[in-house]
Design a protein around this motif. Structure first.
Motif, PDB file in Angstrom:
ATOM      1  N   TYR A 243       0.836  -1.201   0.000  1.00 63.43           N
ATOM      2  CA  TYR A 243       0.000   0.000   0.000  1.00 63.43           C
ATOM      3  C   TYR A 243       0.873   1.254   0.000  1.00 63.43           C
ATOM      4  O   TYR A 243       1.817   1.363   0.784  1.00 63.43           O
ATOM      5  CB  TYR A 243      -0.866   0.057   1.258  1.00 63.43           C
ATOM      6  CG  TYR A 243      -2.090  -0.828   1.259  1.00 63.43           C
ATOM      7  CD1 TYR A 243      -2.969  -0.850   0.182  1.00 63.43           C
ATOM      8  CD2 TYR A 243      -2.377  -1.620   2.367  1.00 63.43           C
ATOM      9  CE1 TYR A 243      -4.105  -1.649   0.207  1.00 63.43           C
ATOM     10  CE2 TYR A 243      -3.517  -2.420   2.399  1.00 63.43           C
ATOM     11  CZ  TYR A 243      -4.370  -2.427   1.308  1.00 63.43           C
ATOM     12  OH  TYR A 243      -5.495  -3.220   1.345  1.00 63.43           O
ATOM     13  N   GLU A 245       0.518   5.841  -0.398  1.00 66.51           N
ATOM     14  CA  GLU A 245      -0.408   6.896  -0.005  1.00 66.51           C
ATOM     15  C   GLU A 245      -1.461   7.166  -1.080  1.00 66.51           C
ATOM     16  O   GLU A 245      -2.363   7.974  -0.872  1.00 66.51           O
ATOM     17  CB  GLU A 245       0.348   8.187   0.331  1.00 66.51           C
ATOM     18  CG  GLU A 245       1.007   8.875  -0.857  1.00 66.51           C
ATOM     19  CD  GLU A 245       2.370   8.305  -1.191  1.00 66.51           C
ATOM     20  OE1 GLU A 245       3.050   8.867  -2.066  1.00 66.51           O
ATOM     21  OE2 GLU A 245       2.766   7.302  -0.569  1.00 66.51           O
ATOM     22  N   PRO A 249      -7.993   0.840   0.353  1.00 67.20           N
ATOM     23  CA  PRO A 249      -7.924  -0.548   0.846  1.00 67.20           C
ATOM     24  C   PRO A 249      -8.460  -1.539  -0.182  1.00 67.20           C
ATOM     25  O   PRO A 249      -9.303  -1.209  -1.025  1.00 67.20           O
ATOM     26  CB  PRO A 249      -8.819  -0.517   2.093  1.00 67.20           C
ATOM     27  CG  PRO A 249      -8.903   0.912   2.489  1.00 67.20           C
ATOM     28  CD  PRO A 249      -8.820   1.700   1.225  1.00 67.20           C
ATOM     29  N   LYS A 288      -7.203  -7.602   7.189  1.00 65.79           N
ATOM     30  CA  LYS A 288      -6.941  -6.430   8.033  1.00 65.79           C
ATOM     31  C   LYS A 288      -5.730  -6.658   8.924  1.00 65.79           C
ATOM     32  O   LYS A 288      -4.868  -5.784   9.068  1.00 65.79           O
ATOM     33  CB  LYS A 288      -8.173  -6.124   8.883  1.00 65.79           C
ATOM     34  CG  LYS A 288      -7.995  -4.920   9.794  1.00 65.79           C
ATOM     35  CD  LYS A 288      -9.256  -4.639  10.585  1.00 65.79           C
ATOM     36  CE  LYS A 288      -9.080  -3.419  11.491  1.00 65.79           C
ATOM     37  NZ  LYS A 288     -10.316  -3.134  12.280  1.00 65.79           N
ATOM     38  N   THR A 291      -2.333  -6.590   6.759  1.00 68.79           N
ATOM     39  CA  THR A 291      -1.935  -5.378   6.034  1.00 68.79           C
ATOM     40  C   THR A 291      -2.087  -4.101   6.846  1.00 68.79           C
ATOM     41  O   THR A 291      -1.578  -3.056   6.442  1.00 68.79           O
ATOM     42  CB  THR A 291      -2.760  -5.226   4.745  1.00 68.79           C
ATOM     43  OG1 THR A 291      -4.142  -4.996   5.092  1.00 68.79           O
ATOM     44  CG2 THR A 291      -2.659  -6.467   3.875  1.00 68.79           C
ATOM     45  N   ARG A 293      -4.657  -2.338   7.127  1.00 71.78           N
ATOM     46  CA  ARG A 293      -5.724  -1.520   6.548  1.00 71.78           C
ATOM     47  C   ARG A 293      -7.057  -2.258   6.689  1.00 71.78           C
ATOM     48  O   ARG A 293      -7.119  -3.470   6.514  1.00 71.78           O
ATOM     49  CB  ARG A 293      -5.475  -1.260   5.062  1.00 71.78           C
ATOM     50  CG  ARG A 293      -4.359  -0.292   4.743  1.00 71.78           C
ATOM     51  CD  ARG A 293      -4.868   1.140   4.641  1.00 71.78           C
ATOM     52  NE  ARG A 293      -3.886   1.971   3.963  1.00 71.78           N
ATOM     53  CZ  ARG A 293      -3.955   2.330   2.688  1.00 71.78           C
ATOM     54  NH1 ARG A 293      -4.956   1.899   1.933  1.00 71.78           N
ATOM     55  NH2 ARG A 293      -3.044   3.103   2.167  1.00 71.78           N
ATOM     56  N   THR A 294      -8.125  -1.516   6.973  1.00 74.92           N
ATOM     57  CA  THR A 294      -9.450  -2.109   7.044  1.00 74.92           C
ATOM     58  C   THR A 294      -9.999  -2.283   5.638  1.00 74.92           C
ATOM     59  O   THR A 294     -10.218  -1.298   4.932  1.00 74.92           O
ATOM     60  CB  THR A 294     -10.404  -1.220   7.862  1.00 74.92           C
ATOM     61  OG1 THR A 294      -9.872  -1.036   9.176  1.00 74.92           O
ATOM     62  CG2 THR A 294     -11.786  -1.847   7.957  1.00 74.92           C
ATOM     63  N   LYS A 394      -5.043   6.247   4.260  1.00 75.48           N
ATOM     64  CA  LYS A 394      -4.014   6.433   5.286  1.00 75.48           C
ATOM     65  C   LYS A 394      -3.384   5.104   5.665  1.00 75.48           C
ATOM     66  O   LYS A 394      -4.061   4.081   5.755  1.00 75.48           O
ATOM     67  CB  LYS A 394      -4.604   7.093   6.534  1.00 75.48           C
ATOM     68  CG  LYS A 394      -4.561   8.609   6.500  1.00 75.48           C
ATOM     69  CD  LYS A 394      -4.896   9.169   7.857  1.00 75.48           C
ATOM     70  CE  LYS A 394      -4.726  10.688   7.882  1.00 75.48           C
ATOM     71  NZ  LYS A 394      -5.056  11.245   9.200  1.00 75.48           N
ATOM     72  N   GLY A 395      -2.096   5.149   5.928  1.00 74.44           N
ATOM     73  CA  GLY A 395      -1.397   3.962   6.387  1.00 74.44           C
ATOM     74  C   GLY A 395      -0.797   3.177   5.247  1.00 74.44           C
ATOM     75  O   GLY A 395      -1.510   2.601   4.436  1.00 74.44           O
ATOM     76  N   SER A 396       0.516   3.179   5.170  1.00 72.93           N
ATOM     77  CA  SER A 396       1.186   2.417   4.112  1.00 72.93           C
ATOM     78  C   SER A 396       1.513   1.017   4.633  1.00 72.93           C
ATOM     79  O   SER A 396       1.539   0.771   5.839  1.00 72.93           O
ATOM     80  CB  SER A 396       2.462   3.127   3.671  1.00 72.93           C
ATOM     81  OG  SER A 396       3.351   3.261   4.763  1.00 72.93           O
ATOM     82  N   TRP A 397       1.734   0.109   3.716  1.00 73.71           N
ATOM     83  CA  TRP A 397       2.156  -1.250   4.073  1.00 73.71           C
ATOM     84  C   TRP A 397       3.174  -1.706   3.051  1.00 73.71           C
ATOM     85  O   TRP A 397       2.859  -1.822   1.868  1.00 73.71           O
ATOM     86  CB  TRP A 397       0.974  -2.217   4.102  1.00 73.71           C
ATOM     87  CG  TRP A 397       1.382  -3.631   4.399  1.00 73.71           C
ATOM     88  CD1 TRP A 397       1.907  -4.101   5.553  1.00 73.71           C
ATOM     89  CD2 TRP A 397       1.330  -4.751   3.503  1.00 73.71           C
ATOM     90  NE1 TRP A 397       2.174  -5.452   5.446  1.00 73.71           N
ATOM     91  CE2 TRP A 397       1.826  -5.872   4.200  1.00 73.71           C
ATOM     92  CE3 TRP A 397       0.906  -4.912   2.184  1.00 73.71           C
ATOM     93  CZ2 TRP A 397       1.905  -7.136   3.623  1.00 73.71           C
ATOM     94  CZ3 TRP A 397       0.981  -6.167   1.607  1.00 73.71           C
ATOM     95  CH2 TRP A 397       1.483  -7.268   2.323  1.00 73.71           C
TER      96      TRP A 397
END
Length: 539
Positions: A243, A245, A249, A288, A291, A293-294, A394-397
Motif C-alpha cells: 500500500y 499513499e 484498501p 486487516k 496489512t 488496513r481495514t 491512510k497507512g502504508s504497508w
C-alpha cells in the motif's frame, strides 16, 4: 515511495525519441512518464515493465545533461508482477529534460525508450492540503470513480487514465485477484498494467478480489478456505509493492453464494447464511490483520439481507454498495432502500438507510468518455468529503520477505478416495493438495496423466470440481474398459506452488452401451433481445 530531486521537470506533453540499441536483445524495458497532479508539489511519476519478468532487478533512471547520459540517484526494483515505479519531486520549471530507464540483464545494459518532458507549473495554493485535489466532480457533488477489469481491455487495449482524470474521475478500483485460477491470471495481467498508469495520472487506486465460496459445510473448512483466499490477496498485494499513499484498501467482491453448478450452468447448491457470514468475517479479519488496513466489502442490499447474518463485526468494514437505476445527481437519493420497509443487514441505519461508503450507481457508463475501450463502464461515487476520502488511503504497508508470494513452494498431493466402475459411469478422484505448513494451496489445478503403456485410444474428458481451497474432485468421462496406470498431477501455472503427483491404478469394466438418440432437426429460434442498460444512469 516519494523521492526528491531538483533537476526533474514536468509537462503535459510527452516526446519520444529513439532508444539506444540494447545489448540484452531478448528482454524489453518500457517506461512512461507523467505529471501527477498534486496540491503543493510538481510530481513526476516514471513507471514501466520488464519483459520477461525478472523480479528484484534494479531499475535506474538516467537523465540527458547536455548530450551526456548521467545516472541519477533514483533507483527501484522490479516487482513480482514485472512492474516498476519511481515518484520524484521537481522544483525546476519550464525546462525540457529527457529521461530513460536502464537495467542490467545477464551482464548487459538494457535501456527503455527515451521520454522527454517539460515542467508545467502548478497553480499556487495557499494551503497545501491534498484534499483540495480530490475534486467533487461526480453527480450530486460527490467524488467520482470507476471500477475496471479485463472487460475494459478488449483486444488488450490500454485505458487512457489521463483522459479519465480529465473527465473528473478521482478513484478507480481494479480487479486484481479471483478465486478461479483462469480468471485470476487475467486479473493480475491487467492489474499490473493499470495500477501505475492510473496513479501516475493522479487517480487513487484500489484493488478488489472476486470470491467464489467453498462447497463445504464444516465451519473449520469454511474458515480454511477464507484464510487461503485472504493469503492469495496478501501475496497479490505484496507483488504490487504493498500500500502507498495513493492506494485505497483492498475490497472483497462478495455477491454470489452458489457453490455447485450443473453442467448446464444452473446452481445446484447454495452456501448457508452462517457459512457466508463466517467466510466473509474470516477473510476480512485476516486481510486487516496482515496489512494494517481495514478492507472494504462490495455487495448489494438484497444479498446482504438474504445471505448474511447481521453482526457488529461486519459493520466495522466500509461498504461498497451496488444499486442501479437511481440517479445520484439528486443529493437525497440513496442506494439500499426498499420501496417499503427496510433491508435488514449489518449496515442498516436507524432510518432504514444503508451506511454505504462507495455507491456503484451504474454499470452503463459511457466508457470512451473516460478513456476506456469498449462501450460500458461501472461508475461509482464516494460518500463523504475529500478529507474523509483521504482517511481511507491512510497507512502504508510495505511487504517484508515473508509476505511475498513464494516461488515453486513444495506441495504434497494426496488422493483421498477414488471410484472406477463401468464405462457408463464417471471415474472420480478426490484430491487434496497442501503447502509445507499443512495449509491448503491457494492456486493451481489437478489433472490425470495416463501412463503411456495404458493410454486410452480416445481421450477422456476431464472435469475439475472445486470443493474448497486445495480440494478438488477430478471426474473423467469416456474412459474405455480396461486396466489403467497413471498419476494425478497438481500444477500451478503462476509458479507459486511446485508440482506434485500421486500414483493411481484403476480398472473400468464394460458397461451397458447407451442407445443413440436420434438427432433432432435444427429449428430456427429467435433469441429475445434484452437491454442490460435499460433504466440505468448513462453518464
Amino acid at each position: 515511495m516519494k523521492i526528491k530531486v531538483f533537476l526533474l521537470t514536468i509537462a503535459l506533453v510527452l516526446g519520444v525519441a529513439g532508444a539506444p540499441q540494447s545489448l540484452a536483445v531478448s528482454s524489453t524495458l518500457s517506461m512512461q512518464i507523467r505529471q501527477t497532479p498534486s496540491a503543493s508539489e510538481s510530481l513526476l511519476t516514471m513507471y514501466g515493465n520488464l519483459k520477461p519478468n525478472k523480479s528484484g532487478t534494479t531499475v535506474k533512471i538516467q537523465v540527458d545533461m547536455g548530450g551526456k547520459w548521467t545516472t541519477t540517484r533514483f533507483t527501484t526494483k522490479v516487482t513480482k508482477v514485472g512492474t516498476w515505479k519511481v515518484t520524484a519531486l521537481a522544483t525546476a520549471l519550464d525546462a525540457q529534460v529527457r529521461y530513460r530507464a536502464v537495467s542490467v540483464i545477464a551482464g548487459k545494459s538494457l535501456y527503455s525508450p527515451i521520454r522527454a518532458i517539460t515542467v508545467k507549473q502548478q497553480p499556487e495554493i495557499s494551503n497545501a492540503d491534498p484534499a483540495q485535489f480530490i475534486d467533487l466532480l461526480g453527480p450530486g457533488g460527490r467524488i467520482h470513480g470507476a471500477d475496471v477489469s479485463r472487460w475494459q481491455h478488449p483486444n488488450d487495449k490500454p485505458i487512457d487514465f489521463v483522459k479519465m482524470y480529465e473527465a473528473g474521475m478521482r478513484f478507480v478500483f481494479i480487479k486484481a485477484s479471483d478465486t478461479r485460477e483462469s480468471a485470476d491470471l487475467l486479473a493480475v495481467k491487467y492489474a499490473a498494467m493499470d495500477h501505475h498508469a492510473a496513479q501516475a495520472a493522479g487517480i487513487y487506486t484500489g484493488f478488489y478480489h472476486y470470491a467464489v465460496l467453498p462447497d463445504v459445510t464444516d465451519p473449520e473448512d469454511v474458515k480454511k478456505d477464507a484464510l487461503a483466499q485472504a493469503q492469495k490477496v496478501v501475496w497479490r498485494l505484496a507483488s504490487m509493492g504493498g500500500y502507498s499513499e495513493r492506494d485505497l484498501p483492498y475490497a472483497l467482491d462478495l455477491e454470489n453464494k452458489c457453490v455447485r453448478y450443473s453442467s448446464s450452468g444452473a446452481c445446484q447448491k447454495y452456501a448457508t447464511r452462517s457459512a457466508v457470514t463466517l467466510w466473509a468475517t474470516t477473510f476480512l479479519a485476516s486481510l486487516k490483520e496482515k496489512t494494517g488496513r481495514t478492507p472494504i466489502l462490495y455487495s448489494y442490499a438484497n444479498f446482504l439481507e438474504s445471505s448474511m447474518t447481521r453482526t457488529p463485526e461486519l459493520a466495522q468494514y466500509p461498504l461498497w454498495l451496488a444499486q442501479y437505476a437511481i440517479d445520484p445527481a439528486n443529493p437525497i437519493n440513496q442506494p439500499g432502500l426498499k420501496n417499503g420497509g427496510c433491508y435488514v443487514h449489518s449496515w442498516t441505519g436507524a432510518n432504514c438507510d444503508s451506511q454505504w461508503t462507495v455507491w456503484q450507481y451504474s454499470s452503463c457508463g459511457i466508457a470512451p468518455k473516460y478513456g476506456v475501450p469498449g462501450n460500458r463502464l461501472d461508475l461509482n461515487v464516494f460518500r463523504g468529503t475529500p478529507t474523509s476520502f483521504l482517511e481511507l488511503a491512510k497507512g502504508s504497508w510495505t511487504p517484508s520477505l515473508v509476505d511475498l508470494m513464494p516461488q515453486q513452494e513444495p506441495t504434497v498431493l494426496t488422493v483421498v478416495n477414488q471410484s472406477a466402475t463401468t464405462t457408463n459411469k464417471l471415474v472420480t478422484f478426490k484430491v487434496n493438495v497442501v503447502r509445507p505448513s499443512g495449509s491448503p494451496v491457494v492456486t493451481g489445478n489437478v489433472k490425470l496423466v495416463f501412463d503411456k503403456t495404458t493410454q486410452p485410444s480416445s481421450k477422456p474428458t476431464q472435469t475439475i470440481l472445486r470443493e474448497t481451497s486445495g480440494v478438488w474432485t477430478l471426474a473423467l468421462k469416456g474412459v474405455p474398459a480396461g486396466s489403467y496406470i497413471g498419476k494425478v498431477l497438481f500444477q500451478d501455472i503462476s509458479g507459486t506452488h511446485a508440482e506434485s503427483t500421486f500414483p493411481v491404478t484403476f480398472e473400468v469394466l464394460q458397461g451397458p452401451t447407451p442407445t443413440p438418440k436420434p438427432t433432432p432437426l435444427p429449428t430456427a429460434t429467435k433469441k429475445p433481445t434484452t437491454d442490460g442498460c435499460r433504466g440505468q444512469i448513462k453518464n
